[in-house]
Write a protein that holds these residues in place. Structure first.
Motif, mmCIF file in Angstrom:
data_model
loop_
_atom_site.group_PDB
_atom_site.id
_atom_site.type_symbol
_atom_site.label_atom_id
_atom_site.label_comp_id
_atom_site.label_asym_id
_atom_site.label_seq_id
_atom_site.Cartn_x
_atom_site.Cartn_y
_atom_site.Cartn_z
ATOM 1 N N ASP B 80 67.748 29.313 45.091
ATOM 2 C CA ASP B 80 66.314 29.212 44.833
ATOM 3 C C ASP B 80 65.789 30.412 44.057
ATOM 4 O OD1 ASP B 80 66.566 26.921 46.454
ATOM 5 O OD2 ASP B 80 66.006 28.017 48.270
ATOM 6 N N MET B 81 66.659 30.940 43.168
ATOM 7 C CA MET B 81 66.269 32.094 42.343
ATOM 8 C C MET B 81 66.290 31.695 40.871
ATOM 9 S SD MET B 81 68.596 35.117 44.032
ATOM 10 C CE MET B 81 67.999 36.375 42.867
ATOM 11 N N PRO B 82 65.500 32.401 40.036
ATOM 12 C CA PRO B 82 65.578 32.161 38.588
ATOM 13 C C PRO B 82 66.987 32.504 38.090
ATOM 14 C CG PRO B 82 63.710 33.565 39.140
ATOM 15 C CD PRO B 82 64.544 33.444 40.377
ATOM 16 N N LEU B 83 67.423 31.821 37.027
ATOM 17 C CA LEU B 83 68.814 31.900 36.567
ATOM 18 C C LEU B 83 69.333 33.320 36.356
ATOM 19 C CD1 LEU B 83 71.241 30.074 35.734
ATOM 20 C CD2 LEU B 83 70.463 30.343 33.381
ATOM 21 N N MET B 84 68.636 34.133 35.538
ATOM 22 C CA MET B 84 69.209 35.429 35.165
ATOM 23 C C MET B 84 69.295 36.418 36.337
ATOM 24 S SD MET B 84 70.558 34.773 32.387
ATOM 25 C CE MET B 84 71.374 36.384 32.232
ATOM 26 N N PRO B 85 68.234 36.597 37.149
ATOM 27 C CA PRO B 85 68.389 37.467 38.332
ATOM 28 C C PRO B 85 69.468 36.946 39.289
ATOM 29 C CG PRO B 85 66.072 36.942 37.962
ATOM 30 C CD PRO B 85 66.859 36.126 36.978
ATOM 31 N N LYS B 90 73.175 38.735 41.825
ATOM 32 C CA LYS B 90 73.891 38.122 42.941
ATOM 33 C C LYS B 90 75.314 37.666 42.580
ATOM 34 C CE LYS B 90 70.735 38.404 46.146
ATOM 35 N NZ LYS B 90 71.046 38.916 47.490
ATOM 36 N N VAL B 91 75.418 36.721 41.639
ATOM 37 C CA VAL B 91 76.726 36.102 41.384
ATOM 38 C C VAL B 91 77.727 37.095 40.794
ATOM 39 C CG1 VAL B 91 77.956 34.299 40.108
ATOM 40 C CG2 VAL B 91 75.719 33.806 41.139
ATOM 41 N N GLU B 218 68.338 25.957 27.683
ATOM 42 C CA GLU B 218 67.515 26.227 26.500
ATOM 43 C C GLU B 218 67.748 27.651 25.996
ATOM 44 O OE1 GLU B 218 63.638 25.012 28.045
ATOM 45 O OE2 GLU B 218 63.580 23.467 26.484
ATOM 46 N N SER B 219 68.000 28.568 26.928
ATOM 47 C CA SER B 219 68.194 29.964 26.506
ATOM 48 C C SER B 219 69.485 30.108 25.705
ATOM 49 C CB SER B 219 68.130 30.901 27.712
ATOM 50 O OG SER B 219 69.392 31.403 28.028
ATOM 51 N N SER B 275 73.979 20.538 39.543
ATOM 52 C CA SER B 275 73.841 21.909 39.051
ATOM 53 C C SER B 275 72.708 21.988 38.021
ATOM 54 C CB SER B 275 75.163 22.364 38.435
ATOM 55 O OG SER B 275 75.015 23.584 37.763
ATOM 56 N N ASN B 276 72.639 21.009 37.136
ATOM 57 C CA ASN B 276 71.582 20.999 36.116
ATOM 58 C C ASN B 276 70.190 20.890 36.738
ATOM 59 O OD1 ASN B 276 73.515 19.012 33.688
ATOM 60 N ND2 ASN B 276 73.609 21.181 34.209
ATOM 61 N N MET B 277 70.086 20.199 37.860
ATOM 62 C CA MET B 277 68.793 20.098 38.542
ATOM 63 C C MET B 277 68.499 21.366 39.321
ATOM 64 S SD MET B 277 68.324 16.131 39.808
ATOM 65 C CE MET B 277 69.958 15.592 40.221
ATOM 66 N N LYS B 278 69.486 21.823 40.088
ATOM 67 C CA LYS B 278 69.241 22.966 40.989
ATOM 68 C C LYS B 278 68.897 24.234 40.203
ATOM 69 C CE LYS B 278 70.856 25.174 45.181
ATOM 70 N NZ LYS B 278 71.449 26.493 44.940
ATOM 71 N N LEU B 279 69.517 24.389 39.021
ATOM 72 C CA LEU B 279 69.249 25.571 38.195
ATOM 73 C C LEU B 279 68.156 25.310 37.159
ATOM 74 C CD1 LEU B 279 72.926 26.769 37.542
ATOM 75 C CD2 LEU B 279 71.323 27.611 39.264
ATOM 76 N N SER B 280 67.483 24.147 37.250
ATOM 77 C CA SER B 280 66.424 23.778 36.283
ATOM 78 C C SER B 280 66.942 23.792 34.844
ATOM 79 C CB SER B 280 65.228 24.734 36.382
ATOM 80 O OG SER B 280 64.771 24.848 37.699
#
Lengths: 432, 432
Positions: B80-85, B90-91, B218-219, B275-280
């Motif tokens: 539940d975090m934005p992709l880059m942070p 974390k990852v 998109e990024s 994955s595409n949904m969970k990471l928006s």
């Protein structure tokens, strides 16, 4: 009435987001006595039985705020079709051939599936709802039942209203209060203003709430716009229908002003993400509703548009749907769990449900966490939303009674129900 | 090598959409001998064992075309975090602390979960992939493995390429051909053109395919536009990377001309809806790909962005995601099942997998249909996509060997693997 002591990991769904890795719950009769770490049961609490559920997570039973239980009989009968042909050529002709006895068996099948997947309370709307009441009483689950009412003509409308009143008289508070009766006018586009007002007056007289479909599809919005020059919700407000307990199912198409109306009248929202996706209905503005403090519960809708009644799948889909169209931060795991428990209880108007805390009703489920998809155990809420499946539920307790233990249903004859449902669904399909 | 005769309901996933309600499959060694109604096994076929799976549906084993198996160790570590942070904070720091031995246990955990939920083949990309190969060999499953390669700098790139070549030499066709080695350059935005070309030349020399992330966010599109003035796929074409076997994971952002490029070069798409949904990330244009005859398989991506490896959930989400943004007729049940079986086999370049038919490899699973959520049985494909859950799988056969029977894993020590994974994940998290 029994006294149970349960030992498990416990997620009580409190606002403080408590979690007890080695927890203990004491139950006396239909109520929770204590919840906490091992050793917190009151001194002298003498259980009839200790349930050792180490490696299980115990949480409040799930509350399905919008379904049509007997529609299990239509499961897989018609899928992947555009909405109107699906309804007109498949669903309605099938429903026309359903007898009250069919409704009983279809509802029983739904209750088997719900118990197996951790749903302890359902909010239902359908025809021959007294048959669903009968099945609910036998199952031991909790339910808010309403007669789905459509006034094609005045006579049909009045007859269905009389049935709903009769349902209330016969079943409200039945089963030690496990059953509540609501009134079920189908939707703004299928009920006239006059009829809705009559329904509202009858419901008010009895102190009953209303369960209605609202703003589900763009076509509904267009119909109401054409007919009344306004939106479905504004029209309900103009008719004087709002106020008192209202469960509004779907609420996909609402503007900001309408969200304020929901909040002002304390309308509860039953959000049905999988049905909304499968039927291409759209995406309800759930994060904005929650920000405004609107009560939101989760629902599966009927099995014909889902096609299961698994609230774990529904939780996952709720989160994914919002994230897809918003950000990964939308509908975090704990928020979704709240919707399926505490939020559902608020929507259903059940004050002592949806959390595990002293004095609350003893409705709870256990999920077997000793499975590969639950390791490592970094976050229990995350695992419950993103990994758990209905089939992981092993224990179900409602009103202090064990309804499922170690995956065996104790109140329903599952084999018989599955066979009867199969036979009846085939018969109905052959008659269409 | 054994001869088995299986009796069950059989959905062989043939183009003719056959279904045998009282079916029979004969297996001799690693191959299917016959598939059909009861009594179709060849005269004189003398099985060592008859598996009576009445009330089960037997279908081809599921093919997960894109995952990072060892990332099970990150399950629930950050959500539940934005992709880059999420990646940077974390990852990546977590992955920095993973040892080869951790990769082995994380992969083993993934394989337990995959077998339990009916996946018999996975297409994997990660670091220390020889550890994953070791786990795959022990498990008895099938896998296409690649070393994930990023050329932060020339030396790191070349070292990882040498590891991928070494992986190929050591494990390609290992386990009676169950393991195939591919090359895993991570993505257009993490690999230079020069490096990609070197990788492609090495892969061509060995006759190996390439597994790469493509057009996921998109990024990524913006980065490549800024860097090269074109799109990721057009850039790959310009670099001369296309041609030969390529698995492109995600493919969310592709225009019409790019869909034509995919088709022209026979690029296979690994679609990862959850994955595409969970990471928006967005929604891949799957119906348009299928219309063009592009090969599309399904994948779960890693457990850190899903968070399970359940291909049944993935199928349901694939359909729901498309319907939500398109029409209820998009991605019908049988089409989705094809993606998870036959489509996956095409993407993976495995010619005798993905269907149950004579001469094909004996990779199959059974799903216990004697459960409430599978009644009535109007449509087996609909139930498999819209109702089935990984936990409903009871039997798994790969290469003619029984790897799971009646829900018990026969090749992996599940208890030990779960405990080790938990311990190691906690250690890694404590070191971050």
């Amino acid at each position: 009435m029994s006294r149970y002591l349960i030992r498990a990991m416990i997620l009580p769904m409190t606002d403080a987001q408590d979690f007890y890795p080695q927890g203990e719950i004491a139950i006396d009769g239909d109520r929770i006595v204590s919840v906490g770490e091992r050793g917190t049961a009151p001194a002298g609490f003498n259980p009839d039985r200790v349930l050792d559920l180490t490696n299980h997570v115990v949480m409040p039973g799930l509350i399905n705020t919008h379904t049509h239980a007997a529609m299990t009989l239509l499961r897989g009968y018609a899928d992947d079709m555009p909405l109107m042909p699906w309804l007109q050529e498949k669903v309605w002709p099938f429903e026309d051939k359903m007898t009250p006895e069919d409704i009983y068996w279809g509802s029983s099948l739904a209750l088997c599936e719900m118990l197996r997947s951790g749903t302890t309370t359902m909010t239902d709307m359908y025809i021959s709802e007294e048959e669903t009441a009968r099945a609910v009483l036998e199952s031991g689950t909790r339910a808010l039942l309403s007669r789905g009412m459509i006034d094609h003509n005045k006579e049909a409308g009045n007859r269905s209203l009389q049935e709903n009143i009769e349902l209330f008289r016969k079943y409200h508070n039945a089963g030690d209060g496990r059953i509540k009766i609501m009134f079920g006018p189908h939707a703004p586009y299928t009920c006239s203003g006059e009829f809705l007002l009559t329904v509202k007056q009858e419901a008010d007289k009895l102190g009953a709430g209303i369960h209605i479909h609202l703003a589900e599809t763009e076509s509904e919005i267009a119909t109401i716009r054409e007919r009344y020059g306004t939106t479905p919700l504004c029209w309900l407000e103009q008719q004087g229908i709002l106020g008192g307990q209202i469960i509004a199912a779907h609420c996909v198409y609402l503007n900001d002003a309408e969200l304020d109306i929901l909040k002002r009248y304390n309308v509860g929202v039953a959000h049905n993400p999988e049905s909304n996706m499968k039927l291409s209905s759209g995406t309800a503005r759930i994060p904005e509703m929650l920000k405004r403090g609107i009560a939101v519960g989760l629902g599966t809708d009927g099995a014909s548009s889902n096609n299961d009644l698994d609230m774990f799948g529904e939780m996952r889909s709720a989160s994914f749907q919002q994230k897809l169209l918003g950000s990964p931060e939308d509908l975090k795991a704990y928020e979704v769990l709240k919707m399926a428990t505490d939020g559902g209880a608020t929507v259903a108007g059940l004050k002592d449900l949806g959390k595990l805390q002293p004095g609350y009703k003893a409705d709870m489920i256990s999920i077997d966490f000793d499975q590969p998809h639950f390791y490592p155990r970094f976050s229990i809420p995350s695992h419950l939303v993103y990994c758990a499946r209905g089939g992981d539920v092993r224990t179900v307790i409602v009103d202090g009674k064990i309804l499922m233990e170690d995956g065996r249903l104790l109140t329903l004859d599952e084999q018989k129900i599955c066979r009867e449902a199969e036979k009846r669904a085939r018969r109905i399909a052959s008659e269409v």
